[in-house]
Write a protein that holds these residues in place. Structure first.
Motif, mmCIF file in Angstrom:
data_model
loop_
_atom_site.group_PDB
_atom_site.id
_atom_site.type_symbol
_atom_site.label_atom_id
_atom_site.label_comp_id
_atom_site.label_asym_id
_atom_site.label_seq_id
_atom_site.Cartn_x
_atom_site.Cartn_y
_atom_site.Cartn_z
ATOM 1 N N PHE A 128 9.481 -40.123 -9.303
ATOM 2 C CA PHE A 128 8.752 -40.980 -10.261
ATOM 3 C C PHE A 128 9.093 -40.569 -11.741
ATOM 4 O O PHE A 128 8.625 -39.686 -12.424
ATOM 5 C CB PHE A 128 7.373 -40.896 -9.907
ATOM 6 C CG PHE A 128 6.829 -41.481 -8.714
ATOM 7 C CD1 PHE A 128 6.514 -42.576 -8.667
ATOM 8 C CD2 PHE A 128 6.575 -40.526 -7.711
ATOM 9 C CE1 PHE A 128 5.992 -43.272 -7.488
ATOM 10 C CE2 PHE A 128 6.056 -40.956 -6.286
ATOM 11 C CZ PHE A 128 5.963 -42.356 -6.177
ATOM 12 N N SER A 209 8.484 -45.948 -11.565
ATOM 13 C CA SER A 209 8.054 -45.353 -12.804
ATOM 14 C C SER A 209 6.668 -44.539 -12.797
ATOM 15 O O SER A 209 6.301 -43.679 -13.333
ATOM 16 C CB SER A 209 7.967 -46.246 -14.116
ATOM 17 O OG SER A 209 7.224 -47.087 -14.095
ATOM 18 N N GLY A 210 5.754 -45.272 -11.877
ATOM 19 C CA GLY A 210 4.576 -44.467 -11.425
ATOM 20 C C GLY A 210 3.264 -44.929 -12.323
ATOM 21 O O GLY A 210 3.437 -45.822 -12.784
ATOM 22 N N ASP A 221 10.274 -38.136 -16.976
ATOM 23 C CA ASP A 221 8.707 -38.048 -16.625
ATOM 24 C C ASP A 221 8.256 -39.547 -16.144
ATOM 25 O O ASP A 221 8.816 -40.422 -16.338
ATOM 26 C CB ASP A 221 7.883 -37.987 -18.039
ATOM 27 C CG ASP A 221 7.849 -36.354 -18.363
ATOM 28 O OD1 ASP A 221 8.320 -35.703 -17.391
ATOM 29 O OD2 ASP A 221 7.185 -36.330 -19.329
ATOM 30 N N SER A 222 7.319 -39.228 -15.286
ATOM 31 C CA SER A 222 6.540 -40.851 -14.655
ATOM 32 C C SER A 222 5.821 -41.109 -15.864
ATOM 33 O O SER A 222 5.049 -40.619 -16.653
ATOM 34 C CB SER A 222 5.723 -40.406 -13.571
ATOM 35 O OG SER A 222 4.796 -41.465 -13.499
ATOM 36 N N ARG B 26 3.945 -27.388 -11.599
ATOM 37 C CA ARG B 26 3.849 -29.000 -11.412
ATOM 38 C C ARG B 26 3.182 -29.315 -10.197
ATOM 39 O O ARG B 26 3.293 -28.528 -9.055
ATOM 40 C CB ARG B 26 5.023 -29.657 -11.607
ATOM 41 C CG ARG B 26 5.428 -30.032 -12.866
ATOM 42 C CD ARG B 26 6.498 -31.129 -12.864
ATOM 43 N NE ARG B 26 6.792 -31.520 -14.165
ATOM 44 C CZ ARG B 26 7.081 -32.692 -14.623
ATOM 45 N NH1 ARG B 26 7.335 -33.580 -13.638
ATOM 46 N NH2 ARG B 26 7.326 -32.984 -15.758
ATOM 47 N N ARG B 54 0.997 -29.137 -15.189
ATOM 48 C CA ARG B 54 1.332 -30.675 -15.217
ATOM 49 C C ARG B 54 1.004 -31.067 -13.769
ATOM 50 O O ARG B 54 1.705 -30.904 -12.670
ATOM 51 C CB ARG B 54 2.725 -30.847 -15.500
ATOM 52 C CG ARG B 54 2.917 -30.517 -17.010
ATOM 53 C CD ARG B 54 3.367 -31.642 -17.917
ATOM 54 N NE ARG B 54 3.435 -33.059 -17.210
ATOM 55 C CZ ARG B 54 4.507 -33.777 -17.483
ATOM 56 N NH1 ARG B 54 5.347 -33.441 -18.196
ATOM 57 N NH2 ARG B 54 4.812 -34.927 -16.919
ATOM 58 N N ASP B 56 0.796 -34.607 -11.822
ATOM 59 C CA ASP B 56 1.275 -36.230 -11.736
ATOM 60 C C ASP B 56 0.438 -36.798 -10.453
ATOM 61 O O ASP B 56 0.464 -36.440 -9.592
ATOM 62 C CB ASP B 56 2.762 -36.166 -11.566
ATOM 63 C CG ASP B 56 3.638 -35.966 -12.909
ATOM 64 O OD1 ASP B 56 2.894 -35.750 -13.888
ATOM 65 O OD2 ASP B 56 4.776 -36.089 -12.856
ATOM 66 N N GLN B 58 0.106 -40.477 -8.601
ATOM 67 C CA GLN B 58 0.764 -41.717 -8.064
ATOM 68 C C GLN B 58 -0.128 -42.491 -7.027
ATOM 69 O O GLN B 58 -0.831 -41.812 -6.331
ATOM 70 C CB GLN B 58 2.057 -41.480 -7.688
ATOM 71 C CG GLN B 58 3.193 -40.656 -8.573
ATOM 72 C CD GLN B 58 3.476 -41.328 -9.560
ATOM 73 O OE1 GLN B 58 3.205 -42.565 -10.186
ATOM 74 N NE2 GLN B 58 4.181 -40.402 -10.751
#
Lengths: 277, 271
Positions: A128, A209-210, A221-222, B26, B54, B56, B58
């Motif tokens: 992503f 790209s998320g 990075d997303s 991550r 980090r 993330d 989604q």
């Protein structure tokens, strides 16, 4: 009497379309303006986007667009030049390419999103990321861009090509100094269509790209785009409507600004190449 | 012009380089779009407390969360429902609950509706509040738009199909549902219990009906008595990484109750 009715119908249609556009714009303008401020543009989002700003989202949107245009403009122009000048107008292969491009134009963006996710994110291992999103958008806007540019190039009077040939100009010089500048209005139209479609895109980006709304540190990075942010605020976040309207307002302004820049950029590039058309 | 293009090139290359040097601390989560805004806030809080980490987040829906967790595409999946029998290879960690309550206008004298009555109202077989012991007032049926998980849960609980519902008003989010019912004395709708209780407390003209004999309160959702509710889960396959486990523990801790309530969900565990 019949004539009058016809005129009336035409006018009514035009007014209806203009009114619809105005309605949408004023709706976004009125509801978005109250939430909009300088800090809205400069801050990170907080409380799921209900408060805070959209700074990282704005940056991500621009980076995604930059990647998309960076890839699609040179590639698109090259293919358009090939279609219009480097192959027989009626060649079988070129026609297949044209047909493919036209078919791709009609493909729904979610299909590009799923393709981008499978190919760029997973197969190429880009994950992503802003790059994945940008490349997916490039795939999406290329067909329209190529076809618009090609029609512009084909419309250039053949006398110009003959003139260039007679003067002994090389093929590359002819394309660069004569054909592309002459087709500039079509290129601008293609760019505007592409930028508009890319900036307003949600479905193709949510899986590429998320969703991450942090300030991107790199294009690997997303990063959440503005359109994805608006979608999330209005669909998933209770009480996110105000921020959604303000973001929509920013998005519309951004598209208008980018289109103006595209127009101005091409005009500047034209200066010094062609005196008059 | 040429210089600009070169600068851009350099910038992009530099950017790619930077990304390649990212740290290994991550965590990636994918899944339910209902859970994602909540987890995103938790992730920000966790990142603030743990330097260098980090996380993330989604989206893509509960099924995607389950799938990505199973295939290892995500460290943790998010699902706004219970795991299905076919998904027992994954382990769920419930971080919050969400209940759905039937709401009426505050002035409506009806205090309870049976499951059959609610089904009949939504199918359009009962048109007037008189038929269920209320005033002589036509019923306005408020339904959710397609694609909302609350709609799915509602349909499943009442064994309805969306095509059978004769809705007068179709709404998007909870807020809109509450506004619609509060502004229409004959309306019936359903929204998240947390949101409704919050609005009721603020004096909005709505009231919640009990379901299966249990009052629609955050407490009854929390202790699991309220029948129309669902868990919000984090799911992992096998043994999660130490960081993933620490984050799951954090997402289940008291520290995030404020964030859960801010999204109008219900924290799990003792009150």
């Amino acid at each position: 009497m019949k004539e009058r009715g016809f005129t009336l119908l035409i006018w009514a249609s035009a007014l209806l379309v203009a009114a619809m556009l105005l309605w949408v714009l004023s709706d976004v303008f009125i509801k978005g303006l109250s939430h909009l401020s300088w800090s809205f543009l400069m801050d990170e989002p907080s409380d799921s986007g209900r408060s805070g700003g959209i700074a990282p989202i704005l940056i991500s949107t621009l980076l995604i667009l930059l990647v998309a245009l960076f890839v699609s403009i040179p590639l698109g122009l090259a293919v358009a030049v090939w279609l219009s000048d480097f192959t027989e107008q009626r060649s079988e292969f070129a026609n297949i390419i044209r047909l493919t491009l036209d078919a791709l134009t009609g493909v729904p963006s979610i299909v590009y999103g799923l393709f981008g996710n499978a190919f760029f994110s997973i197969f190429l291992g880009l994950g992503f990321s802003i790059v994945s999103g940008g490349l997916t958008l490039a795939c999406m806007i290329l067909p329209v861009f190529i076809r618009t540019c090609e029609s512009g190039l084909s419309a250039v009077n053949n006398d110009w090509r003959k003139g260039a040939l007679a003067l002994g100009l090389s093929r590359s010089a002819t394309v660069w100094h004569i054909l592309l500048p002459a087709a500039a209005p079509a290129i601008v139209t293609g760019l505007i269509l592409g930028i508009g479609r890319a900036t307003a895109e949600t479905a193709a980006l949510i899986f590429t790209s998320g969703y991450v709304d942090r300030m991107p540190e790199s294009v690997m990075d997303s990063g959440r785009s503005l359109a994805v942010h608006i979608y999330d605020l209005s669909m998933n976040v209770t009480g996110g409507d105000d921020a959604a309207y303000a973001s929509a307002f920013v998005l519309i302004t951004l598209i208008i600004l980018l289109n103006t820049f595209a127009q101005a950029g091409v005009n500047r590039w034209l200066k010094g190449r062609l005196v008059a058309l | 012009m040429k210089k600009n293009v070169l600068c851009l090139c350099a910038l992009l290359c530099f950017s790619v380089q930077q990304g390649a040097m990212a740290s290994s601390d991550r965590l990636r989560l994918t899944g339910s779009s209902t859970v994602a805004p909540l987890i995103l806030e938790m992730a920000k809080m966790y990142e603030k407390e743990h330097d260098g980490v980090r996380i993330d987040v989604q989206t893509g829906g509960s099924s995607r969360g389950v799938n990505d967790a199973r295939l290892g595409l995500a460290d943790i999946g998010m699902a706004s429902r219970e795991l299905k029998p076919s998904e027992q290879d994954l382990k769920p960690y419930t971080i919050a609950m969400d209940g759905i309550g039937i709401i009426l206008h505050r002035s409506n004298p009806v205090t309870a509706l049976s499951q059959r009555q609610i089904t009949a109202i939504y199918k359009g077989n009962i048109h007037n509040w008189r038929e269920v012991g209320g005033e002589d007032l036509p019923i306005t049926v408020v339904n959710k738009a397609e694609g909302h998980s609350t709609l799915e849960l509602f349909l499943k609980y009442f064994s309805l199909k969306n095509s059978q519902i004769k809705a007068h008003v179709v709404i998007g989010d909870n807020q809109q549902g509450i506004k619609t019912v509060a502004g229409n004395p004959g309306a019936i709708g359903y929204v998240s219990v947390g949101t409704a209780q919050y609005e009721e407390g603020r004096g909005t003209a709505i009231k919640q009906l009990p379901m299966g004999g249990y009052a629609a309160t955050v407490a009854n959702v929390q202790n699991g008595f309220f029948p129309l509710s669902r868990p919000l889960n984090l799911v992992v396959k096998g043994e999660p990484s130490p960081l993933a486990m620490r984050f799951i523990k954090f997402a289940q801790s008291d520290a995030v109750h404020g964030l859960i309530k801010a999204q109008f969900f219900v924290p799990v565990g003792p009150l």
